[in-house]
Design a protein around this motif. Structure first.
Motif: not given
Length: 223
Positions: A35-49, A63-67, A117-126
């Motif tokens: 649940a903490a991992y998934l919550f961090g993934t949701l928080m990645a949306g705010i950082l992406q915005a 993140l562009s380097c990771w992409r 989870g936040t880092g994984s969500g940011l990378l997936s979004a990219q």
């Protein structure tokens, strides 16, 4: 006869009950870490915005380097991607190990799971930005399964680290008690053994993830 009656009526010494391991606790800890991992993934949306609003240019560049690292089309790029994925996942497992062997308590373990989870969500979004419908489905089918397996393995290992850290924390502050349960040294040795097993299991998992990413990139270029 009296001696025989006395020996027959002597009460038997009570048998020691073997302590049972609490399986539900491990399952509950794993669910909370997920649940903490998934919550961090949701928080990645705010950082992406924020990145889209150009308020965090440094993070956007990172993140562009990771992409660009996931656009593996040649053999050297695939080897580099495999090493990067393995280093990141093993680094996360090493942090869980260090937190589990310390007396800091469960809160930093949950915070790190949220951060991962936040880092994984940011990378997936990219990686998903700019993909069409067919390409999006193809990438999700090929890349989501190894990511989910790696996250599940880390949550299981984090649950074990959480139990060991909780016992060490309670023992350090005089609330651990002396009897029952697994000794602290045995729990630490078991956690180190699980880390070694996780290291062995993550090598083929990261290899499969790299192969699927390369296959998805070739199919996207062919399509």
């Amino acid at each position: 006869m009296k001696e025989a009656e006395q020996t027959s009526h002597t009460p038997e010494p009570p048998q020691k009950e073997i302590p049972r391991r609490k399986r539900f606790r491990a399952s509950r800890d794993c669910i909370l870490l997920a649940a903490a991992y998934l919550f961090g993934t949701l928080m990645a949306g705010i950082l992406q915005a924020l990145c889209d609003a150009e308020e965090m240019e440094t993070l956007a560049y990172y993140l562009s380097c990771w992409r660009s690292a996931f656009a593996a089309s040649s053999t050297p790029q695939a080897v580099g991607l495999f090493g990067t994925e393995l280093a990141v996942v093993l680094g996360a497992a090493a942090v869980f190990l260090l937190l589990g062997l310390s007396a800091v308590g469960p809160l930093p373990i949950f915070l790190f799971a949220m951060l991962y989870g936040t880092g994984s969500g940011l990378l997936s979004a990219q990686l998903l930005i700019g993909l069409g419908g067919k390409q999006l489905v193809l990438f999700l089918l090929t890349a989501s399964l190894p990511t989910a397996l790696a996250a599940g393995a880390l949550c299981l290992f984090g649950a074990s680290a959480l139990q060991v850290s909780s016992r060490i924390h309670a023992f350090s502050f005089g609330r651990g008690g002396k009897g029952g349960g697994i000794p602290h040294t045995a729990g630490a040795q078991l956690l180190v053994g699980q880390f070694a097993l996780l290291t062995v299991c993550l090598c083929p998992l990261c290899g499969a993830a790299t192969g699927l990413v390369c296959l998805a990139n070739r199919l996207m270029q062919a399509g």
